[in-house]
Write a protein that holds these residues in place. Structure first.
Motif, short mmCIF file in Angstrom:
data_model
loop_
_atom_site.label_atom_id
_atom_site.label_comp_id
_atom_site.label_asym_id
_atom_site.label_seq_id
_atom_site.Cartn_x
_atom_site.Cartn_y
_atom_site.Cartn_z
N ILE A 1 11.67 26.86 31.11
CA ILE A 1 12.15 27.94 30.23
C ILE A 1 13.21 27.39 29.28
O ILE A 1 14.21 26.80 29.71
N THR A 2 12.99 27.57 27.98
CA THR A 2 13.96 27.18 26.96
C THR A 2 14.74 28.42 26.53
O THR A 2 14.15 29.40 26.08
N ILE A 3 16.06 28.36 26.69
CA ILE A 3 16.92 29.49 26.35
C ILE A 3 17.71 29.13 25.09
O ILE A 3 18.41 28.11 25.05
N LYS A 4 17.60 29.96 24.07
CA LYS A 4 18.26 29.69 22.80
C LYS A 4 19.24 30.80 22.45
O LYS A 4 18.87 31.77 21.77
N PRO A 5 20.48 30.66 22.87
CA PRO A 5 21.48 31.66 22.47
C PRO A 5 21.94 31.40 21.04
O PRO A 5 21.89 30.27 20.53
N GLY A 6 22.39 32.48 20.38
CA GLY A 6 23.09 32.33 19.11
C GLY A 6 24.57 32.21 19.38
O GLY A 6 24.98 31.54 20.34
N PHE A 7 25.40 32.83 18.57
CA PHE A 7 26.86 32.78 18.79
C PHE A 7 27.23 33.59 20.04
O PHE A 7 26.82 34.73 20.19
N LEU B 1 18.47 34.64 22.56
CA LEU B 1 19.42 35.62 23.09
C LEU B 1 20.65 35.74 22.18
O LEU B 1 21.32 34.73 21.93
N PRO B 2 20.97 36.99 21.74
CA PRO B 2 20.12 38.17 21.83
C PRO B 2 18.81 37.99 21.04
O PRO B 2 18.68 37.05 20.24
N TRP B 3 17.90 38.92 21.23
CA TRP B 3 16.54 38.82 20.73
C TRP B 3 16.46 38.62 19.22
O TRP B 3 15.55 37.96 18.71
#
Length: 248
Positions: free
Chosen positions: A180-186, A224-226
């Motif tokens: 699973i690759t999780i890509k958060p923003g700020f 994240l968020p979407w």
């Protein structure tokens, strides 16, 4: 997909990892925590036991010392031979200007945010592949979706990590192991304490809920968020001639 019963967490003392650990502790999951500071790990371990974790152990490790990460995995597997999940949440946000002026700063940033993680992921992936099951969840970043002048050292390390995870997912797809690759923003964490906060900043607890959901359901890539999925789609779509005139 079955919910995790035991999770190894690198970068366990980070704000996002802590909020995620709290959610899994409430479910009675067993946790193995890894971070730099043993005092912080002991405090965190006690806290998560109170919050309902079935069992909690920990090891100190240094992201600049790849052997220490391997030792931490081996120590974890002695305690939890049936380990079924890993969450990698450690990283650093380097000063771009310092990296441009100092090669050692660049090497350090890339090692912490990519090389060390690649080394430990291959090690645990081999174990999960033999086991025939497991979930590997890794926090990358939207910064890896397109290089920008303001943070391209950090962004390039995260971009490499995203590609690495894509390849690892391709390799392990027939073995029963999820990547699973999780890509958060700020995110409003100590890492971004010097940033002026705006509407795009999320709280660590909100990002943790997304990670919890992704690990429980076995999603492949989550922003994240979407809404960052659509923001980055727009940024990636900007033609180079226009993009190079921006100050992003």
């Amino acid at each position: 997909m079955a919910n995790p019963s035991s999770i190894l967490i690198f970068g366990a003392t980070s704000a996002i990892a802590y909020e995620t650990s709290k959610l899994f502790a409430k479910d009675g999951v067993s946790l193995y925590l890894c971070a730099r500071d043993e005092v912080d790990l002991k405090r965190l371990s006690d806290d998560l036991k109170v919050r309902g974790a079935n069992d909690v152990w920990y090891s100190a490790f240094n992201a600049l010392d790849d052997d220490s990460a391997i030792r931490a995995i081996d120590n974890c597997l002695k305690k939890f031979p049936g380990l079924d999940s890993v969450l990698v949440a450690h990283g650093s946000l380097p000063d771009q200007n310092k990296c441009e002026a100092n090669a050692d700063e660049t090497k350090k940033a890339i090692h912490i945010n990519f090389t060390n993680i690649a080394v430990l992921l291959n090690y645990i992936a081999n174990h999960f592949e033999k086991q025939g099951k497991g979930t590997i969840a890794v926090i990358s970043s939207v910064a890896g979706d397109r290089g920008r002048q303001s943070n391209y050292v950090y962004g390039s390390a995260k971009g490499a990590l995203t590609v690495f995870l894509s390849g690892l997912r391709h390799r392990l797809c027939k073995s029963g192991v999820k990547v699973i690759t999780i890509k958060p923003g700020f995110v409003d964490t100590p890492m971004t304490v010097d940033y002026e906060k705006g509407l795009l900043f999320a709280k660590p607890a909100a990002v943790a809920k997304g990670i919890y959901k992704a690990m429980s359901k076995g999603k492949e890539v989550v922003y994240l968020p979407w809404f960052w999925r659509w923001i980055m789609l727009v940024i990636r779509s900007i033609p180079p001639k226009i993009f190079n005139k921006t100050k992003l």
